[in-house]
Design an enzyme around this catalytic site. Structure first.
Site, mmCIF file in Angstrom:
data_model
loop_
_atom_site.group_PDB
_atom_site.id
_atom_site.type_symbol
_atom_site.label_atom_id
_atom_site.label_comp_id
_atom_site.label_asym_id
_atom_site.label_seq_id
_atom_site.Cartn_x
_atom_site.Cartn_y
_atom_site.Cartn_z
ATOM 1 N N ARG A 174 -18.406 -36.406 -60.884
ATOM 2 C CA ARG A 174 -19.672 -36.775 -60.251
ATOM 3 C C ARG A 174 -20.853 -36.573 -61.177
ATOM 4 N NH1 ARG A 174 -19.798 -33.633 -54.716
ATOM 5 N NH2 ARG A 174 -21.855 -34.559 -54.737
ATOM 6 N N LYS A 230 -29.568 -33.252 -58.650
ATOM 7 C CA LYS A 230 -28.818 -32.271 -57.878
ATOM 8 C C LYS A 230 -27.698 -31.694 -58.715
ATOM 9 C CE LYS A 230 -25.492 -35.168 -55.456
ATOM 10 N NZ LYS A 230 -24.954 -35.514 -54.173
ATOM 11 N N HIS A 231 -27.186 -30.647 -58.384
ATOM 12 C CA HIS A 231 -27.476 -29.573 -57.453
ATOM 13 C C HIS A 231 -28.035 -28.415 -58.255
ATOM 14 C CE1 HIS A 231 -24.278 -31.746 -55.158
ATOM 15 N NE2 HIS A 231 -24.985 -31.364 -54.094
ATOM 16 N N HIS A 275 -19.069 -26.930 -49.374
ATOM 17 C CA HIS A 275 -18.893 -27.438 -48.008
ATOM 18 C C HIS A 275 -18.137 -26.411 -47.166
ATOM 19 C CE1 HIS A 275 -19.691 -31.254 -50.105
ATOM 20 N NE2 HIS A 275 -20.238 -31.603 -48.955
ATOM 21 N N ASP A 319 -29.745 -28.732 -49.864
ATOM 22 C CA ASP A 319 -28.488 -29.422 -49.658
ATOM 23 C C ASP A 319 -28.275 -29.414 -48.141
ATOM 24 O OD1 ASP A 319 -26.185 -30.779 -50.312
ATOM 25 O OD2 ASP A 319 -25.365 -29.210 -51.592
#
Length: 191
Positions: free
Chosen positions: A2, A32-33, A45, A117
């Site tokens: 990513r 991000k992040h 998550h 986030d």
């Protein structure tokens, strides 16, 4: 998978091109992040990842692309749900005044919008209600609380934020700082 790569110089260059191209299309940009999620094995998550890098290690690697993005005029920054003990041993970056106001705004000079986030993530909900986390994010210097998908959770956060303002826990001046940045972003005046 990513990101642009693992070489901070290459990543910084590609970020610059990306920001320029996106701005040419009239679109705001978002990094991000912050302050760097690449060196973690855990998924925020589900749990709160811990970034064990020292401040010097962060400056020499993870923070370089963010610094390049800031210099290039990135409009917003998502702060990750990461515990970085060298920056704040107690609070996740997304709830840390040391990280948001201290490092990102004061040290690195970022004047754009700071987004959380998603507050539904396990890294936060394992130890805070969404509402309390939202209040702590705003108090740390954040501007826009992200809560996806569930209107009931968004309403709960809004109610907690409203109570924090009414009680004086969050000052009007603190809200006005964020409101001004949001208006400037909408008008294209952040730069």
């Amino acid at each position: 998978s990513r990101m642009f790569g693992s070489d901070p110089a290459k990543v910084s260059k590609l970020i610059g091109y990306s920001i320029d191209g996106t701005h040419d299309g009239g679109i705001l940009t978002l990094g991000k992040h912050f302050p760097g999620h690449g060196g973690t094995a855990d998924d925020s998550h589900k749990v709160l990842p811990v970034v064990g890098a020292t401040r010097a290690e962060l400056k020499s690697y993870a923070l370089k692309p963010f610094a390049a993005a800031i210099k290039k005029g990135v409009d917003g920054m998502i702060v990750g749900h990461l515990l970085v003990p060298s920056l704040d041993p107690k609070n996740p970056a997304s709830l840390s005044k040391n990280v948001i106001t201290g490092l990102l705004r004061k040290e690195m000079g970022f004047q754009g919008l700071v987004f959380s986030d998603d507050m539904r993530m396990g890294a936060i909900t394992s130890s805070h209600s969404i509402g309390e986390a939202s209040v702590r994010f705003i108090l740390a210097g954040g501007d826009v609380v992200l809560i996806g998908k569930y209107p009931d959770r968004q309403r709960a956060a809004l109610q907690t934020l409203t109570k924090a303002v009414q009680s004086g826990r969050i000052s009007r001046a603190r809200l006005e700082q964020s409101a001004l940045r949001i208006v400037k972003a909408k008008m294209g005046l952040l730069k």
